[in-house]
Design an enzyme around this catalytic site. Structure first.
Site, PDB file in Angstrom:
ATOM      1  N   GLN A 184      -5.179  14.013  36.403  1.00  0.00           N
ATOM      2  CA  GLN A 184      -4.505  13.456  38.008  1.00  0.00           C
ATOM      3  C   GLN A 184      -4.426  14.201  39.206  1.00  0.00           C
ATOM      4  O   GLN A 184      -4.055  14.882  40.269  1.00  0.00           O
ATOM      5  CB  GLN A 184      -2.783  14.029  37.787  1.00  0.00           C
ATOM      6  N   LYS A 243     -14.349   4.462  40.004  1.00  0.00           N
ATOM      7  CA  LYS A 243     -13.039   3.686  39.740  1.00  0.00           C
ATOM      8  C   LYS A 243     -13.039   2.270  40.372  1.00  0.00           C
ATOM      9  O   LYS A 243     -14.446   2.273  41.178  1.00  0.00           O
ATOM     10  CB  LYS A 243     -12.393   4.131  40.997  1.00  0.00           C
ATOM     11  N   ASP A 280     -11.732   2.704  35.590  1.00  0.00           N
ATOM     12  CA  ASP A 280     -10.227   2.323  35.650  1.00  0.00           C
ATOM     13  C   ASP A 280      -9.513   1.500  36.148  1.00  0.00           C
ATOM     14  O   ASP A 280     -10.096   2.216  38.201  1.00  0.00           O
ATOM     15  CB  ASP A 280      -9.876   4.305  35.887  1.00  0.00           C
ATOM     16  N   LYS A 333      -2.236  13.389  29.999  1.00  0.00           N
ATOM     17  CA  LYS A 333      -2.753  14.528  31.065  1.00  0.00           C
ATOM     18  C   LYS A 333      -1.493  15.189  31.121  1.00  0.00           C
ATOM     19  O   LYS A 333      -0.371  15.199  31.130  1.00  0.00           O
ATOM     20  CB  LYS A 333      -2.346  13.470  32.193  1.00  0.00           C
TER      21      LYS A 333
HETATM   22  C1  MUC Z   1      -6.598   8.450  37.141  1.00  0.00           C
HETATM   23  O1  MUC Z   1      -6.799   8.522  36.530  1.00  0.00           O
HETATM   24  O2  MUC Z   1      -5.902   7.204  37.350  1.00  0.00           O
HETATM   25  C2  MUC Z   1      -5.642   8.591  40.066  1.00  0.00           C
HETATM   26  C3  MUC Z   1      -4.606   8.029  40.240  1.00  0.00           C
HETATM   27  C4  MUC Z   1      -3.809   9.170  39.185  1.00  0.00           C
HETATM   28  O3  MUC Z   1      -2.250   8.890  39.162  1.00  0.00           O
HETATM   29  O4  MUC Z   1      -4.185  10.373  38.546  1.00  0.00           O
HETATM   30  C5  MUC Z   1      -5.851   9.564  39.182  1.00  0.00           C
HETATM   31  C6  MUC Z   1      -6.652   9.403  38.105  1.00  0.00           C
HETATM   32 MG    MG Z   2      -6.150   6.324  35.272  1.00  0.00          MG
END
Ligand code: MUC
Ligand code: MG
Length: 367
Positions: free
Chosen positions: A294, A162, A191, A266
């Site tokens: 998620q 992240k 990300d 997702k």
């Molecule tokens: C991601 O991949 O962004 C963080 C916020 C969301 O909605 O999912 C996560 C993971």
């Molecule tokens: Mg993401």
């Protein structure tokens, strides 16, 4: 086999430690269990994880829309009328995880009624996926330590890091520390959850140019239309659209607009029916795909691996299937198990998993 009832049950499972990222943080899985009952006694399950800061859904909103709007529209439909279910739910805009959980619970019931795994019904490409673990914000040393634990305990060798903090060096230092610690034994991608501007994103990508990144995901907002297109013209790794592609139409808009060259699928957001549409689009457009997370619990992860393993394109890359490791408990009777960096499909019809009634009693918040 007809749908006779749709249950929506709130539950809360605390995290072992909070996961932090540019658009928010999660301290507890405050999700909704969805159960679809049929006239022959077959019950399908799935979970809806609200992400208020991403899609605007809250747990109370999910409970209300399922009980008050969606359930009455699908009672009496059969499990094979999936396109009717999809069509009726699509008349209401938004509410992606509420719709997705209903869709996946209906698929689970269908698989159970046919005595076949959902993954086989969807495509049946493989029986497992490599796992990618998501590393939330922390100091470089703490992020390296978490990655070491994932390598040692689970054999995981792909990490999504992240990013999106300011100054960008806070994050680029963490990614560099990971690359220096593990060399070429791990795959790394980043990300940003829209945390940076386009120019900050480019500066960060230039600072990390020697770190052999696999992908960059949502570094800056897709609504910064020209900025994001400009960024993509200047970077040389596939750029994943995640929260900017909650529907197939959004995939088309982002890709044809030059704002994405890869996508995160997702199941928590597009269910199985919508994820099929997104997968087919990705295949036609020649996009790389990552099965995203998620902050799914184990039930949501069983859904993600069932879909990811069903197709070659979705199982090619490691899927984000390990977030449940950050939770202090779960609902499933038999816990999912990541070994040698892989998650196998749970064996059995439907999703191959069962909710443990005692665990549900413990974690549900409506009694
Ligand atoms: C991601 O991949 O962004 C963080 C916020 C969301 O909605 O999912 C996560 C993971
Ligand atoms: Mg993401």
């Amino acid at each position: 086999m007809k749908i006779t009832a749709v249950e929506a049950i709130p539950f809360t499972i605390p995290y072992v430690k909070p996961v932090k990222f540019a658009s928010g943080q999660v301290h507890a899985a405050e999700h909704v269990l969805v159960r679809i009952h049929t006239d022959e006694g077959v019950v399908g399950v799935a979970e809806a994880p609200p992400r208020p800061y991403t899609y605007g859904e809250t747990r109370d909103g999910i409970l209300a829309v399922i009980r008050g709007v969606f359930a009455p529209q699908i009672l009496g439909l059969t499990l094979t009328e999936r396109e009717v279910i999809t069509y009726r739910l699509a008349r209401t805009v938004g509410n992606p995880t509420a719709k997705a959980a209903i869709d996946m619970a209906a698929w689970d019931a269908l698989g159970r009624s046919l005595d076949l795994p959902v993954s086989a019904l969807l495509g049946g490409f493989t029986d497992r996926m490599r796992v990618s673990h998501m590393l939330g914000f922390d100091t470089p040393s703490a992020m390296v330590a978490e990655a070491e634990r994932m390598v040692d305990e689970y054999g995981i060798t792909t990490f999504k890091v992240k990013v999106g903090r300011r100054p960008v060096a806070v994050d680029t230092a963490a990614v560099r520390a990971l690359r220096e610690r593990f060399g070429d034994t791990v795959e790394l991608y980043v990300d940003g959850n829209r945390g940076w501007t386009a120019s900050e994103s480019l500066r960060a990508m230039q600072e990390m140019a020697d770190l052999d990144l696999l992908f960059a995901e949502e570094l800056c907002p897709a609504d910064d239309v020209l900025g994001r297109r400009w960024l993509l013209q200047h970077i040389d790794v596939p750029f994943i659209a995640d929260e900017s592609v909650p529907t197939p139409a959004d995939v088309i808009r982002q890709v044809l607009g030059g704002s994405a060259t890869a996508i995160s699928i997702k199941t928590a957001r597009t269910g199985f029916t919508g994820s099929q549409r997104v997968h087919h689009l990705a295949e036609g457009l020649g996009l790389e795909v990552v099965i995203g997370n998620q902050f799914d619990g184990q039930l949501g992860t069983a859904c993600a691996v069932s879909f990811g393993a069903a197709f070659e394109l979705t199982s090619r890359r490691a899927g984000e299937l390990s977030n449940f490791l950050d939770m202090s408990g779960d609902l499933l009777a038999a816990p999912l198990c990541i070994r040698d960096g892989e998650l196998h499909l749970p064996a059995g019809p439907g999703l191959g998993v069962d909710v443990d009634p005692a665990k549900l009693d413990h974690y549900r918040t409506d009694r």
